[in-house]
Design an enzyme around this catalytic site. Sequence first.
Site, PDB file in Angstrom:
ATOM      1  N   ASP A   1      95.518  24.349  46.642  1.00 51.08           N
ATOM      2  CA  ASP A   1      95.751  25.778  46.855  1.00 51.08           C
ATOM      3  C   ASP A   1      95.990  26.389  45.471  1.00 51.08           C
ATOM      4  O   ASP A   1      97.050  26.191  44.875  1.00 51.08           O
ATOM      5  CB  ASP A   1      96.969  25.946  47.772  1.00 51.08           C
ATOM      6  CG  ASP A   1      97.448  27.398  47.856  1.00 51.08           C
ATOM      7  OD1 ASP A   1      96.938  28.248  47.103  1.00 51.08           O
ATOM      8  OD2 ASP A   1      98.348  27.658  48.672  1.00 51.08           O
TER       9      ASP A   1
ATOM     10  N   LYS B   1      95.084  38.240  43.622  1.00 52.42           N
ATOM     11  CA  LYS B   1      96.171  37.759  42.765  1.00 52.42           C
ATOM     12  C   LYS B   1      95.709  37.582  41.321  1.00 52.42           C
ATOM     13  O   LYS B   1      96.483  37.208  40.449  1.00 52.42           O
ATOM     14  CB  LYS B   1      96.722  36.434  43.307  1.00 52.42           C
ATOM     15  CG  LYS B   1      97.452  36.619  44.635  1.00 52.42           C
ATOM     16  CD  LYS B   1      98.092  35.337  45.077  1.00 52.42           C
ATOM     17  CE  LYS B   1      98.490  35.363  46.529  1.00 52.42           C
ATOM     18  NZ  LYS B   1      99.739  36.089  46.784  1.00 52.42           N
TER      19      LYS B   1
ATOM     20  N   HIS C   1     103.168  27.119  50.506  1.00 53.02           N
ATOM     21  CA  HIS C   1     103.152  28.443  51.144  1.00 53.02           C
ATOM     22  C   HIS C   1     102.789  28.221  52.628  1.00 53.02           C
ATOM     23  O   HIS C   1     102.063  27.275  52.951  1.00 53.02           O
ATOM     24  CB  HIS C   1     102.071  29.277  50.450  1.00 53.02           C
ATOM     25  CG  HIS C   1     101.991  30.700  50.859  1.00 53.02           C
ATOM     26  ND1 HIS C   1     101.350  31.107  52.009  1.00 53.02           N
ATOM     27  CD2 HIS C   1     102.441  31.834  50.268  1.00 53.02           C
ATOM     28  CE1 HIS C   1     101.418  32.423  52.104  1.00 53.02           C
ATOM     29  NE2 HIS C   1     102.069  32.888  51.059  1.00 53.02           N
TER      30      HIS C   1
ATOM     31  N   GLN D   1      98.052  30.735  43.008  1.00 50.89           N
ATOM     32  CA  GLN D   1      98.911  31.164  41.894  1.00 50.89           C
ATOM     33  C   GLN D   1      98.453  30.587  40.557  1.00 50.89           C
ATOM     34  O   GLN D   1      99.150  30.740  39.547  1.00 50.89           O
ATOM     35  CB  GLN D   1     100.370  30.745  42.158  1.00 50.89           C
ATOM     36  CG  GLN D   1     100.979  31.371  43.388  1.00 50.89           C
ATOM     37  CD  GLN D   1     101.161  32.886  43.262  1.00 50.89           C
ATOM     38  OE1 GLN D   1     101.107  33.451  42.161  1.00 50.89           O
ATOM     39  NE2 GLN D   1     101.369  33.557  44.384  1.00 50.89           N
TER      40      GLN D   1
ATOM     41  N   CYS E   1     107.215  33.354  52.051  1.00 52.21           N
ATOM     42  CA  CYS E   1     106.307  32.571  52.913  1.00 52.21           C
ATOM     43  C   CYS E   1     106.431  31.084  52.633  1.00 52.21           C
ATOM     44  O   CYS E   1     105.439  30.350  52.647  1.00 52.21           O
ATOM     45  CB  CYS E   1     104.856  33.019  52.737  1.00 52.21           C
ATOM     46  SG  CYS E   1     104.564  34.665  53.321  1.00 52.21           S
TER      47      CYS E   1
END
Length: 405
Positions: free
Chosen positions: A199, A225, A122, A202, A363
């Site tokens: 990261d 999220k 991202h 998600q 993104c």
Amino acid sequence: MGLKEELRKSFPILGRKVNNRPLVYLDNAATTQKPAEVIDRISRYYREENSNIHRGAHFLSNMATEAYEKARNSIQSFINAGSPAEIIFTRGTTESINLVAHSFAEKYLKKGDEVVISEMEHHSNIVPWQIVCERHKARLRIIPLTASGELDLDEFGNMLGKKTKIIAVTHVSNALGTVNPVREITGIAHKLDIPVLIDGAQATPHMKVDVREIDCDFYCFSGHKMYGPMGTGVLYGKEEWLREMPPYQSGGEMIKEVSFEKTTFNELPFKFEAGTPNVADVLGLEAAATFITELGYKEIASHEDALLEYAKEKLAGIDKLRLIASPREQSSVISFIFEDIHPYDTGILLDKMGIAVRTGHHCAQPLMDHLGVPGTVRASFAIYNTMEEADILVNALIKIREMLA
Ligand code: PMP
């Protein structure tokens, strides 16, 4: 199926209509909807507990401080961190990554060094590293992808060396749904004493994250999220790194003593939390973590995996529709394009039918360049989505195909 009607009822917004149709919300990778538990927790804070924390001698301030620090303990156990000192509250994944990139680079990144990221990142796990590499005259190196949309781990191994100062990769791709083998990545990196940032934006909505099992040095995620409020996020960092790294932002809260000659900094985690924190939303984030824990990742994964497989199979049967990427492990995201219809047009027509998906580059422009597409249509699932909603999406796409063919 295990998905109960009451679960959908916990999310008030799911009862609303969009364009006179019942809302079919399939944009969960952008942000999830919030259950009443989260909304009510935030409201209760402002109705009953609101006060600034950590410095008041009065009742409400102590109450708010206790609640805020209890939330830190809850998040510590949510990701199985070793200590609450390793949990820094931020505004989201973006801020967490920026914090590490800027602070780590200031101390450790020198001319000629290398930072390794991947082709599926991202923008928020690309741009901060690009900026600090430029500033410190270091080089950004990119792990390439295989044809199925997975990281090429052989290439990854080959690019590591004495110059590599840090590796930053995503746990789950927001554009492809690929689940990366993060434990294997930290294993390879640590053989060379290279720290790894993951990261996890998600990942936390869908799978149990155990930072000690992954053995990552940093783990970043966003509250919004994972059924929590916007404006909340977490940076997990191993204490040994956080202790050595310089502050990112400065001001109140993060200091021990200030004079015009010299300032000394507060202990962890406060050294990295300058200014008045977002107490209400952190309590909302704690409520979201509790919501997930009570539901159980086993239940979440079995429902979402079944939904993903069902939708993928149905979508693959639609004329001229191409699924993007076929990784071995995939989580809750399907990216696709019609060969002859622009993703944006597909998105607009779906919206007219009450179906929310995301279209565009997500993104991840370098990833789109790699795939050779301007963008994709992305349907992303959460625990409250149903097989019926997958059918509504599929039937709507068949209709769009017929209309525009
Ligand atoms: N990384 C990934 C993989 C994401 O999907 C996102 C959000 N789309 C981010 C980072 C940035 O998260 P936020 O906007 O919540 O800071």
